[in-house]
Design a protein around this motif. Structure first.
Motif, short mmCIF file in Angstrom:
data_model
loop_
_atom_site.label_atom_id
_atom_site.label_comp_id
_atom_site.label_asym_id
_atom_site.label_seq_id
_atom_site.Cartn_x
_atom_site.Cartn_y
_atom_site.Cartn_z
N UNK A 16 22.01 45.02 65.30
CA UNK A 16 22.37 44.45 66.63
C UNK A 16 22.34 45.35 67.96
N UNK A 17 22.81 46.71 67.32
CA UNK A 17 22.87 47.86 68.57
C UNK A 17 22.74 49.12 67.76
N UNK A 18 22.42 49.86 68.72
CA UNK A 18 22.26 51.32 68.10
C UNK A 18 22.68 52.32 69.41
N UNK A 37 24.91 49.09 64.51
CA UNK A 37 25.89 47.76 64.27
C UNK A 37 24.89 46.64 63.49
N UNK A 38 25.21 46.68 62.04
CA UNK A 38 24.40 45.56 61.22
C UNK A 38 25.44 44.34 61.01
N UNK A 39 25.13 43.46 61.50
CA UNK A 39 25.88 42.13 60.97
C UNK A 39 27.29 42.34 61.13
N UNK A 40 27.86 43.20 62.31
CA UNK A 40 29.16 43.46 62.78
C UNK A 40 29.60 44.60 62.16
N UNK A 41 28.99 45.26 61.20
CA UNK A 41 29.48 46.26 60.55
C UNK A 41 28.71 47.59 60.77
N UNK A 42 29.50 48.74 61.36
CA UNK A 42 28.99 49.94 62.04
C UNK A 42 28.66 51.09 60.82
N UNK A 43 27.41 51.43 60.91
CA UNK A 43 26.79 52.28 59.81
C UNK A 43 26.25 53.58 60.71
N UNK A 44 26.22 54.73 59.89
CA UNK A 44 25.62 55.99 60.64
C UNK A 44 24.28 55.87 60.22
#
Length: 65
Positions: A16-18, A37-44
């Motif tokens: 959704x955003x980077x 951010x993937x489906x509301x979850x932040x990942x590195x």
């Protein structure tokens, strides 16, 4: 002859955003750590430049564990 295996759809939900604090330089093999951010979850995420041709930049990315 027809295949009995149904086609596998090539669908990948992008982020959704980077956010990349240092930005991405148009330099071959340059790699930067970002947060996505993937489906509301932040990942590195790591993003690497794979090609630079004039004003066009190709890149690849992968999530880290």
């Amino acid at each position: 002859m027809t295949s009995s295996v149904p086609p596998i759809p090539f669908v990948q939900d992008g982020p959704q955003s980077v956010s990349c604090p240092s930005g991405l330089r148009a330099k071959m093999d340059y790699t930067v750590a970002c947060m996505a951010v993937f489906k509301g979850e932040t990942k590195k995420m790591l993003i690497s430049v794979t090609g630079v041709h004039g004003d066009r930049v190709s890149f690849d990315y992968g999530l880290t564990k």
